[in-house]
Scaffold this motif. Structure first.
Motif, PDB file in Angstrom:
ATOM      1  N   ILE A   1      21.504  41.599   8.665  1.00  0.00           N
ATOM      2  CA  ILE A   1      22.764  42.238   9.039  1.00  0.00           C
ATOM      3  C   ILE A   1      22.872  43.582   8.340  1.00  0.00           C
ATOM      4  O   ILE A   1      22.626  43.684   7.134  1.00  0.00           O
ATOM      5  N   LEU A   2      23.222  44.595   9.096  1.00  0.00           N
ATOM      6  CA  LEU A   2      23.516  45.910   8.547  1.00  0.00           C
ATOM      7  C   LEU A   2      24.975  46.217   8.838  1.00  0.00           C
ATOM      8  O   LEU A   2      25.379  46.312   9.996  1.00  0.00           O
TER       9      LEU A   2
ATOM     10  N   TYR B   1      31.653  40.078  -1.055  1.00  0.00           N
ATOM     11  CA  TYR B   1      31.461  38.838  -0.305  1.00  0.00           C
ATOM     12  C   TYR B   1      30.028  38.723   0.203  1.00  0.00           C
ATOM     13  O   TYR B   1      29.430  37.650   0.165  1.00  0.00           O
ATOM     14  N   THR B   2      29.463  39.832   0.652  1.00  0.00           N
ATOM     15  CA  THR B   2      28.123  39.779   1.240  1.00  0.00           C
ATOM     16  C   THR B   2      27.014  39.793   0.196  1.00  0.00           C
ATOM     17  O   THR B   2      25.849  39.562   0.535  1.00  0.00           O
ATOM     18  N   VAL B   3      27.343  40.037  -1.069  1.00  0.00           N
ATOM     19  CA  VAL B   3      26.331  39.978  -2.122  1.00  0.00           C
ATOM     20  C   VAL B   3      25.687  38.591  -2.141  1.00  0.00           C
ATOM     21  O   VAL B   3      24.496  38.451  -2.391  1.00  0.00           O
ATOM     22  N   TYR B   4      26.469  37.574  -1.837  1.00  0.00           N
ATOM     23  CA  TYR B   4      25.971  36.206  -1.874  1.00  0.00           C
ATOM     24  C   TYR B   4      25.298  35.780  -0.569  1.00  0.00           C
ATOM     25  O   TYR B   4      24.796  34.677  -0.465  1.00  0.00           O
ATOM     26  N   GLU B   5      25.323  36.638   0.421  1.00  0.00           N
ATOM     27  CA  GLU B   5      24.693  36.367   1.709  1.00  0.00           C
ATOM     28  C   GLU B   5      23.404  37.172   1.793  1.00  0.00           C
ATOM     29  O   GLU B   5      23.440  38.376   1.948  1.00  0.00           O
ATOM     30  N   GLY B   6      22.262  36.532   1.660  1.00  0.00           N
ATOM     31  CA  GLY B   6      20.998  37.260   1.750  1.00  0.00           C
ATOM     32  C   GLY B   6      20.858  37.941   3.104  1.00  0.00           C
ATOM     33  O   GLY B   6      21.379  37.473   4.107  1.00  0.00           O
TER      34      GLY B   6
ATOM     35  N   VAL C   1      21.978  40.966   4.003  1.00  0.00           N
ATOM     36  CA  VAL C   1      23.076  41.847   4.387  1.00  0.00           C
ATOM     37  C   VAL C   1      22.932  43.158   3.632  1.00  0.00           C
ATOM     38  O   VAL C   1      22.895  43.176   2.401  1.00  0.00           O
ATOM     39  N   ASN C   2      22.813  44.259   4.367  1.00  0.00           N
ATOM     40  CA  ASN C   2      22.731  45.594   3.779  1.00  0.00           C
ATOM     41  C   ASN C   2      23.935  46.416   4.212  1.00  0.00           C
ATOM     42  O   ASN C   2      24.567  46.104   5.227  1.00  0.00           O
TER      43      ASN C   2
END
Length: 88
Positions: free
Chosen positions: A36-37, A55-60, A62-63
């Motif tokens: 995801i970008l 929030y997205t730090v924990y979702e591999g 995601v940039n």
């Protein structure tokens, strides 16, 4: 083979935008194997943007890319496409 990349343009001005964003991320992660970008279009509410990025730090997979000025939907998506092309 590389994973497909889903480009999500973001603009956080209200709490509802963050709620929808989280649901979107959760849905993508639950239903497909894609990177995801997120391309932020110079959100006016930096607190909500920070929450989304945290929030997205924990979702591999995601940039983030951030526009310095608000550019509108089409240009923001094009920024994402250029990011994908240039990053291989």
């Amino acid at each position: 083979m590389n994973n497909p990349i889903i480009i999500i343009p973001t603009y956080f001005s209200k709490q509802e935008a963050l709620d929808v964003f989280k649901n979107c991320i959760n849905s993508i992660k639950a239903t497909c194997d894609a990177d995801i970008l997120c391309v932020d279009d110079c959100s006016p509410n930096k607190d909500l943007l920070d929450q989304a990025q945290h929030y997205t730090v924990y979702e591999g997979g995601v940039n983030w890319s951030n526009n310095e000025i608000n550019s509108g939907f089409a240009k923001t998506v094009n920024v994402g496409l250029n990011y994908c092309i240039n990053s291989g």
